[in-house]
Design an enzyme around this catalytic site. Structure first.
Site, PDB file in Angstrom:
ATOM      1  N   CYS A  45       0.834  -1.214   0.000  1.00  0.00           N
ATOM      2  CA  CYS A  45       0.000   0.000   0.000  1.00  0.00           C
ATOM      3  C   CYS A  45       0.861   1.254   0.000  1.00  0.00           C
ATOM      4  O   CYS A  45       0.519   2.249  -0.652  1.00  0.00           O
ATOM      5  CB  CYS A  45      -0.913   0.019   1.227  1.00  0.00           C
TER       6      CYS A  45
HETATM    7  C1  BEZ Z   1       0.546  -4.648   1.803  1.00  0.00           C
HETATM    8  O1  BEZ Z   1       0.038  -3.563   1.512  1.00  0.00           O
HETATM    9  O2  BEZ Z   1       1.742  -4.797   1.775  1.00  0.00           O
HETATM   10  C2  BEZ Z   1      -0.326  -5.827   2.145  1.00  0.00           C
HETATM   11  C3  BEZ Z   1      -1.517  -5.639   2.817  1.00  0.00           C
HETATM   12  C4  BEZ Z   1      -2.285  -6.745   3.141  1.00  0.00           C
HETATM   13  C5  BEZ Z   1      -1.866  -8.008   2.781  1.00  0.00           C
HETATM   14  C6  BEZ Z   1      -0.679  -8.172   2.065  1.00  0.00           C
HETATM   15  C7  BEZ Z   1       0.086  -7.079   1.747  1.00  0.00           C
END
Ligand code: BEZ
Length: 211
Positions: A45
């Site tokens: 994110c």
């Molecule tokens: C991320 O944004 O890195 C992420 C969020 C939830 C699950 C896997 C990755």
């Protein structure tokens, strides 16, 4: 029932990193990309929100506002924005909706409990100035989105609205376009002075009209 293309998107008022937002009013006369992500302070994110911020001028020249969403609080969003700016070498210049009560997530179907427990998945909604839903895509949490593809779709939608052409597979800006089936070939020849190639009666190509 899930939101479908062509629907007027639900209106809502919700808090955000930039204060409360009344969505339809905020949209105004712009196109909008509304995108959800699973959680603040997560790695994929962080790269996504930095990438979107760095594309500010690309969104602006297409008359597009962007707005993100997760179920974290506005205070959490504001703290995380500092990290995004620091690590992605950018300035987050759009609001992040704080959907702690899942109001917006539920309205837009952003929670897929069999995929991610009570968190929003990576949904994308492209909304036009009439507040109509023009595209939805859903990605898994582990896959960061390709925002160049989102810009490509906006270009295609705006071409269709303005010039009555569609875009073929893997089209990119400047490539030949498809004459929409509702226009007879003779009419197309006068409408598209750059030329119309009739490969089959149902497959007519023309240079991109606005290039
Ligand atoms: C991320 O944004 O890195 C992420 C969020 C939830 C699950 C896997 C990755």
């Amino acid at each position: 029932m899930a939101l479908q293309l062509g629907d007027i998107v639900p209106d809502f008022t919700q808090d955000s990193s930039a204060g409360p937002i009344s969505f339809h009013q905020w949209v105004g006369d712009s196109w909008v990309v509304l995108f959800s992500h699973p959680a603040d302070y997560t790695p994929v994110c962080t790269t996504e929100l930095g990438t979107v911020a760095s594309l500010k001028s690309e969104f602006e020249r297409r008359n597009v506002k962007v707005i993100a969403l997760s179920v974290d609080s506005a205070e959490s969003h504001r703290g995380w924005i500092n990290d995004i700016n620091e690590t992605q070498n950018t300035t987050v210049n759009y609001p992040i909706i704080a959907d702690g009560d899942r109001k917006v997530s539920d309205l837009y179907g952003m929670i897929h409990p069999n995929s991610l427990n009570n968190l929003t998945v990576r949904s994308v909604f492209i909304i036009d100035p009439n507040k109509k839903l023009r595209l939805t895509i859903t990605y898994p949490a582990s896959t960061g989105r390709n925002f160049n593809e989102i810009l490509r779709v906006i270009d295609s939608l705006q071409l269709t609205d303005n010039y009555q052409v569609a875009t073929p597979a893997n089209w990119t800006d400047g490539g030949d376009c498809v004459v929409v089936p509702s226009i007879p070939t003779e009419e197309a020849r006068s409408k598209f002075p750059k030329g119309v190639e009739e490969i089959k009666p149902y497959l007519r190509m023309t240079p991109q009209p606005n290039k």
